[in-house]
Scaffold this motif. Structure first.
Motif, PDB file in Angstrom:
ATOM      1  N   ASP A 149      36.912  38.877  46.102  1.00 25.01           N
ATOM      2  CA  ASP A 149      35.406  37.719  46.255  1.00 25.01           C
ATOM      3  C   ASP A 149      35.814  36.848  46.669  1.00 25.01           C
ATOM      4  OD1 ASP A 149      38.025  37.767  44.004  1.00 25.01           O
ATOM      5  OD2 ASP A 149      37.051  36.342  43.332  1.00 25.01           O
ATOM      6  N   LYS A 154      29.001  36.853  41.053  1.00 24.68           N
ATOM      7  CA  LYS A 154      30.474  36.521  41.573  1.00 24.68           C
ATOM      8  C   LYS A 154      30.716  35.964  42.307  1.00 24.68           C
ATOM      9  CE  LYS A 154      34.799  37.418  40.182  1.00 24.68           C
ATOM     10  NZ  LYS A 154      35.324  37.309  39.587  1.00 24.68           N
ATOM     11  N   PRO A 204      31.929  42.351  45.454  1.00 27.61           N
ATOM     12  CA  PRO A 204      31.662  41.345  44.260  1.00 27.61           C
ATOM     13  C   PRO A 204      30.446  41.063  44.364  1.00 27.61           C
ATOM     14  CG  PRO A 204      33.795  40.883  45.033  1.00 27.61           C
ATOM     15  CD  PRO A 204      33.422  41.889  46.855  1.00 27.61           C
ATOM     16  N   SER A 209      33.214  32.197  42.182  1.00 29.60           N
ATOM     17  CA  SER A 209      34.425  32.247  43.056  1.00 29.60           C
ATOM     18  C   SER A 209      34.313  31.080  43.637  1.00 29.60           C
ATOM     19  CB  SER A 209      34.809  33.345  43.618  1.00 29.60           C
ATOM     20  OG  SER A 209      35.099  34.942  42.905  1.00 29.60           O
TER      21      SER A 209
END
Length: 259
Positions: free
Chosen positions: A220, A37, A33, A41
């Motif tokens: 992630d 991202k 990822p 997260s």
């Protein structure tokens, strides 16, 4: 700041290259990822929590508590025991096979036995961390005492220095750099062990977070958990380095002279 600038610039460059490769489709978003991202997260974990509403801060605090408990217990026991063994040739010869054998045993290989001995509660996780840290710390303390320069000892004895003064004023200061290095290595071992220890029998802790993320195919979250473990270990390592500089001012590098 000048010392940290190169590392900071390299980190920013690597993250930018990672983001660009992800945007260009060169990296799979499932396996790698993008940093953007990971940032979202991280916010999700910090505000909403995962799994079942457990916040990232709670996971980190529990992991930190487990690591520090096992690590501090290992240091408190290994340092005096190592000083004693390293100062006695007979004790060193008697215990050398045991120390070499126990240090060679992979800590996580004791995971099934630790579950039988302690169950799935906190003592089991603290024991694994203690075991991994203890033998690393003990072997470094013993080596630090044994590798003290004999010239220093002969010089102290030629001045009619008392035995306890030789130990506390010569041997111990000379061994401190090796002991401090052992403390840093043992800390790293503690963070290696905690990931495996938290993957069984618990839903709290960064290791458990990584395990749950694997179950839900959230790479992630796995990477965020790994980054948090690294950040905590890095912060503690910096603290140990500052403590080492305070305890051993003679080890500080001399300031560079302008050319």
């Amino acid at each position: 700041m000048r010392r940290a600038a190169p590392a900071l610039l390299l980190t920013v460059a690597l993250l930018a290259a990672w983001e660009a490769a992800s945007a260009a489709g060169l990296l799979s978003p499932l396996r790698f990822p993008a940093p953007s991202k990971l940032a979202s997260s991280f916010y999700e974990l910090a505000v909403e929590g995962f799994p079942f509403g457990a916040l990232l801060g709670d996971h980190a605090l529990i992991t930190l508590q487990r690591v520090l408990t096992g690590y501090v217990l290992a240091v408190l026991l290994a340092v005096p025991l190592g000083l004693l063994i390293g100062s006695s040739l007979l004790l060193d010869r008697m215990t050398a096979p045991v120390v070499a054998f126990c240090r060679s045993v992979a800590t996580l290989s004791l995971l099934p036995l630790s579950l039988v001995w302690f169950g799935t509660g906190e003592p089991q996780k603290v024991f694994l961390i203690f075991y991994g840290c203890f033998w690393v710390m003990l072997s470094n303390v013993i080596a630090g005492i044994k590798l003290v320069d004999p010239l220093l000892l002969r010089a102290a004895r030629s001045l009619d220095t008392k035995p306890h003064d030789i130990f506390f004023r010569v041997m111990l200061p000379a061994a401190l750099p090796r002991i401090a290095a052992g403390a840093r290595v043992a800390l790293g071992m503690g963070f290696v062990v905690i990931v495996g220890a938290e993957m069984i029998g618990t839903t709290m802790g960064l290791g458990a977070l990584i395990m749950e993320a694997r179950t839900f195919y959230r790479s992630d979250i796995t990477l965020v958990g790994m980054a948090c473990i690294g950040a905590i270990g890095f912060a503690i390592a910096i603290g140990l380095t500052r403590l080492e500089a305070w305890l051993m001012p003679w080890q500080r590098p001399s300031p560079e002279k302008p050319s």
